[in-house]
Design a protein around this motif. Structure first.
Motif, PDB file in Angstrom:
ATOM      1  N   VAL A  88      53.044  42.271  31.686  1.00 26.20           N
ATOM      2  CA  VAL A  88      51.700  41.832  31.612  1.00 26.20           C
ATOM      3  C   VAL A  88      50.587  42.915  31.158  1.00 26.20           C
ATOM      4  CG1 VAL A  88      49.846  40.893  33.060  1.00 26.20           C
ATOM      5  CG2 VAL A  88      52.034  39.960  33.345  1.00 26.20           C
ATOM      6  N   LEU A  89      50.040  42.584  30.245  1.00 25.32           N
ATOM      7  CA  LEU A  89      48.936  43.637  29.946  1.00 25.32           C
ATOM      8  C   LEU A  89      47.519  43.126  30.368  1.00 25.32           C
ATOM      9  CD1 LEU A  89      47.587  46.234  28.571  1.00 25.32           C
ATOM     10  CD2 LEU A  89      47.646  44.826  26.287  1.00 25.32           C
ATOM     11  N   ILE A  90      46.948  43.793  31.222  1.00 29.29           N
ATOM     12  CA  ILE A  90      45.296  43.511  31.576  1.00 29.29           C
ATOM     13  C   ILE A  90      44.733  44.481  30.972  1.00 29.29           C
ATOM     14  CG2 ILE A  90      43.874  43.475  33.639  1.00 29.29           C
ATOM     15  CD1 ILE A  90      46.247  41.532  33.830  1.00 29.29           C
ATOM     16  N   HIS A  91      43.685  43.987  30.189  1.00 26.76           N
ATOM     17  CA  HIS A  91      42.637  44.663  29.356  1.00 26.76           C
ATOM     18  C   HIS A  91      41.326  44.780  30.367  1.00 26.76           C
ATOM     19  CE1 HIS A  91      44.173  45.124  25.382  1.00 26.76           C
ATOM     20  NE2 HIS A  91      44.437  43.868  25.269  1.00 26.76           N
ATOM     21  N   GLY A  92      40.869  46.170  30.477  1.00 24.57           N
ATOM     22  CA  GLY A  92      39.549  46.260  31.329  1.00 24.57           C
ATOM     23  C   GLY A  92      40.185  46.383  32.865  1.00 24.57           C
ATOM     24  N   GLY A  93      41.352  47.089  33.113  1.00 23.56           N
ATOM     25  CA  GLY A  93      41.971  47.072  34.251  1.00 23.56           C
ATOM     26  C   GLY A  93      41.036  47.403  35.780  1.00 23.56           C
ATOM     27  N   SER A  94      40.074  48.238  35.184  1.00 21.03           N
ATOM     28  CA  SER A  94      39.241  48.778  36.365  1.00 21.03           C
ATOM     29  C   SER A  94      38.001  47.607  36.467  1.00 21.03           C
ATOM     30  CB  SER A  94      38.772  50.135  36.129  1.00 21.03           C
ATOM     31  OG  SER A  94      37.652  50.227  34.972  1.00 21.03           O
ATOM     32  N   GLY A  95      37.924  46.613  35.784  1.00 17.55           N
ATOM     33  CA  GLY A  95      36.471  45.705  35.801  1.00 17.55           C
ATOM     34  C   GLY A  95      36.654  44.702  36.838  1.00 17.55           C
ATOM     35  N   GLY A  96      35.473  43.930  36.983  1.00 15.54           N
ATOM     36  CA  GLY A  96      35.428  42.836  37.809  1.00 15.54           C
ATOM     37  C   GLY A  96      36.775  42.143  37.897  1.00 15.54           C
ATOM     38  N   VAL A  97      37.244  41.532  36.939  1.00 12.52           N
ATOM     39  CA  VAL A  97      38.355  40.451  36.884  1.00 12.52           C
ATOM     40  C   VAL A  97      39.597  41.425  36.761  1.00 12.52           C
ATOM     41  CG1 VAL A  97      39.578  38.905  35.191  1.00 12.52           C
ATOM     42  CG2 VAL A  97      37.068  38.686  35.733  1.00 12.52           C
ATOM     43  N   GLY A  98      39.694  42.434  36.002  1.00 16.20           N
ATOM     44  CA  GLY A  98      40.626  43.313  35.752  1.00 16.20           C
ATOM     45  C   GLY A  98      41.549  43.948  36.947  1.00 16.20           C
ATOM     46  N   HIS A  99      40.613  44.502  37.969  1.00 13.04           N
ATOM     47  CA  HIS A  99      41.008  44.895  39.121  1.00 13.04           C
ATOM     48  C   HIS A  99      41.804  44.207  39.920  1.00 13.04           C
ATOM     49  CE1 HIS A  99      37.511  44.003  41.702  1.00 13.04           C
ATOM     50  NE2 HIS A  99      38.269  44.465  42.557  1.00 13.04           N
ATOM     51  N   LEU A 100      41.450  42.903  40.140  1.00 22.11           N
ATOM     52  CA  LEU A 100      41.972  41.823  40.882  1.00 22.11           C
ATOM     53  C   LEU A 100      43.112  41.341  40.185  1.00 22.11           C
ATOM     54  CD1 LEU A 100      38.823  39.895  42.081  1.00 22.11           C
ATOM     55  CD2 LEU A 100      40.138  41.730  43.526  1.00 22.11           C
ATOM     56  N   ALA A 101      43.099  41.167  38.882  1.00 21.00           N
ATOM     57  CA  ALA A 101      44.361  40.918  38.053  1.00 21.00           C
ATOM     58  C   ALA A 101      45.632  41.742  38.250  1.00 21.00           C
ATOM     59  CB  ALA A 101      43.864  40.469  36.510  1.00 21.00           C
ATOM     60  N   ILE A 102      45.129  42.947  38.107  1.00 18.75           N
ATOM     61  CA  ILE A 102      46.101  43.992  38.433  1.00 18.75           C
ATOM     62  C   ILE A 102      47.105  43.637  39.706  1.00 18.75           C
ATOM     63  CG2 ILE A 102      46.888  46.355  38.631  1.00 18.75           C
ATOM     64  CD1 ILE A 102      44.804  47.377  36.852  1.00 18.75           C
ATOM     65  N   GLN A 103      46.333  43.488  40.593  1.00 18.25           N
ATOM     66  CA  GLN A 103      46.973  42.903  41.895  1.00 18.25           C
ATOM     67  C   GLN A 103      47.776  42.080  42.118  1.00 18.25           C
ATOM     68  OE1 GLN A 103      44.268  44.891  45.282  1.00 18.25           O
ATOM     69  NE2 GLN A 103      42.915  44.608  43.591  1.00 18.25           N
ATOM     70  N   ILE A 104      46.952  40.810  41.761  1.00 17.32           N
ATOM     71  CA  ILE A 104      47.541  39.545  41.627  1.00 17.32           C
ATOM     72  C   ILE A 104      49.062  39.398  40.587  1.00 17.32           C
ATOM     73  CG2 ILE A 104      47.481  37.189  40.762  1.00 17.32           C
ATOM     74  CD1 ILE A 104      44.340  37.627  41.356  1.00 17.32           C
ATOM     75  N   ALA A 105      49.010  40.218  39.572  1.00 17.97           N
ATOM     76  CA  ALA A 105      50.175  40.336  38.856  1.00 17.97           C
ATOM     77  C   ALA A 105      51.276  41.076  39.549  1.00 17.97           C
ATOM     78  CB  ALA A 105      49.785  40.994  37.587  1.00 17.97           C
ATOM     79  N   LYS A 106      50.731  42.118  40.232  1.00 18.60           N
ATOM     80  CA  LYS A 106      51.902  42.953  40.879  1.00 18.60           C
ATOM     81  C   LYS A 106      52.493  42.017  42.005  1.00 18.60           C
ATOM     82  CE  LYS A 106      53.350  46.018  40.387  1.00 18.60           C
ATOM     83  NZ  LYS A 106      54.659  46.356  39.575  1.00 18.60           N
ATOM     84  N   TYR A 107      51.633  41.248  42.842  1.00 20.07           N
ATOM     85  CA  TYR A 107      52.067  40.404  43.955  1.00 20.07           C
ATOM     86  C   TYR A 107      53.174  39.676  43.554  1.00 20.07           C
ATOM     87  CZ  TYR A 107      52.094  36.552  47.279  1.00 20.07           C
ATOM     88  OH  TYR A 107      52.509  35.622  48.133  1.00 20.07           O
ATOM     89  N   PHE A 108      52.932  39.049  42.097  1.00 27.06           N
ATOM     90  CA  PHE A 108      54.040  38.089  41.513  1.00 27.06           C
ATOM     91  C   PHE A 108      55.336  38.665  41.114  1.00 27.06           C
ATOM     92  CE2 PHE A 108      50.658  34.977  42.204  1.00 27.06           C
ATOM     93  CZ  PHE A 108      51.208  33.900  42.508  1.00 27.06           C
ATOM     94  N   GLY A 109      55.326  40.150  41.017  1.00 26.82           N
ATOM     95  CA  GLY A 109      56.275  40.653  40.870  1.00 26.82           C
ATOM     96  C   GLY A 109      56.527  41.290  39.194  1.00 26.82           C
ATOM     97  N   ALA A 110      55.255  41.191  38.512  1.00 24.58           N
ATOM     98  CA  ALA A 110      55.333  41.608  36.929  1.00 24.58           C
ATOM     99  C   ALA A 110      55.322  43.089  37.023  1.00 24.58           C
ATOM    100  CB  ALA A 110      54.053  41.057  36.545  1.00 24.58           C
ATOM    101  N   TYR A 111      55.511  43.648  35.821  1.00 22.76           N
ATOM    102  CA  TYR A 111      55.497  44.937  35.516  1.00 22.76           C
ATOM    103  C   TYR A 111      54.144  45.042  34.693  1.00 22.76           C
ATOM    104  CZ  TYR A 111      55.712  49.263  32.535  1.00 22.76           C
ATOM    105  OH  TYR A 111      55.487  50.363  31.911  1.00 22.76           O
TER     106      TYR A 111
END
Length: 311
Positions: free
Chosen positions: A148-171
């Protein structure tokens, strides 16, 4: 009640303090005494008039669609909440938003607030958290082992998206400016791309999913790192369906319709320490505070969310 409103479209100087009646409750609503709200792009896009055809509201308009606070009153048909409950919600999109001391919210959009976060942190979750959830879970259907690639990983959506993706077991790979590398990795990013110095298109390949928070050239390049059958979801601009078909990838684009079930799922992740909202900057609930908050949100790159603390 005190509210910060706009009486016409324009710059941040259109945000003005005004006394308005406390909202009347429908049977299925709760009255929330707000303790915090936060700024999202929809706020300043609405203020500037970019959304006036899609959302043709009469003035004065109270902006703001993140709520964290305490229930002060419940409607006659409300069964899940009581006076005194601490709650968070992404209210329905109406001209009576959350830059106010009180707001009325439908019961089915509300979740109890986890005990392990503050009101300021809670206000940083509803809109951006649900946006990330819809993109990754409901449209992307990400699963363990997905790349999974998250653009803008430090932003409002991005910083939460990283954590949600990790919770589901993604790279998870994430792009951000170099100053935010440590933050992105601390949230769980397995691979960091400093977009100021590196071209993600030259580094990444064979990805299952891309979350586009930028649009334009970033979106265009994102097709090239996806495997056939992969998915590109944008939260800023509809993907090019012709290009998607040519590359053999699926696409998604949406305007968030909030739900309480989604809000509760996010609250559960917070309770279990899988999800931690980041408050990048806090401003007071004043006319000047809201103006500054809009300027920062619109023009500066802040990690996490810009939050309004309401005493």
């Amino acid at each position: 009640m005190k509210a910060i409103v706009i009486n016409q479209y324009g710059g941040s100087d259109q945000l003005v303090e005004k006394e308005l009646p406390t909202p009347e409750l429908a049977d299925d609503q709760v009255l929330v005494e707000l303790k915090a709200t936060s700024i999202n792009p929809i706020d300043w896009k609405m203020r500037a008039g970019y959304l006036k055809e899609m959302l043709p509201y009469d003035f004065p308009i109270i902006l703001g669609w993140d709520a964290a606070g305490i229930i002060k009153k419940v409607g006659t048909s409300v069964t899940s909440f009581s006076v005194g409950d601490k709650v968070l919600a992404r209210p329905a999109t109406t001209p009576r938003g959350t830059y106010a001391e009180y707001t009325a919210i439908e019961e089915n959009l509300v979740s109890k607030m986890p005990d392990n976060i503050s009101f300021d942190e809670a206000a940083a979750i509803p809109l951006t958290g649900q946006t990330a959830w819809v993109a990754l879970v409901e449209i992307g259907k990400i699963k363990e082992g997905d790349r999974v690639l998250i653009h803008g990983g430090s932003g409002g959506v991005g910083h939460l998206a990283i954590q949600i993706a990790k919770y589901f077991g993604a790279y998870v790979a994430a792009t951000a400016s170099g100053k935010n590398e440590e933050l992105a990795k601390s949230l769980g990013a397995d691979q960091f791309i400093n977009y100021q110095e590196e071209d993600f298109e030259q580094i990444l390949s064979d990805f299952d999913f891309v979350l586009d928070t930028q649009g334009g050239e970033i979106q265009e390049k994102s097709y090239n790192i996806l495997k056939k059958g992969g998915t590109l979801v944008s939260i800023v601009a509809p993907p090019d369906e012709e290009k998607a078909a040519e590359k053999g990838v699926l696409t998604g684009y949406f305007f968030l319709e909030p739900t309480g079930e989604r809000m509760k799922a996010l609250a559960k992740l917070i309770e279990e320490d899988h999800l931690k909202p980041i408050v990048g900057k806090t401003f007071p609930f004043t006319q000047e505070g809201l103006r500054e908050a809009h300027d920062v949100s619109e023009n500066e790159s802040i990690p996490g969310k810009v939050v309004i603390h309401i005493d």
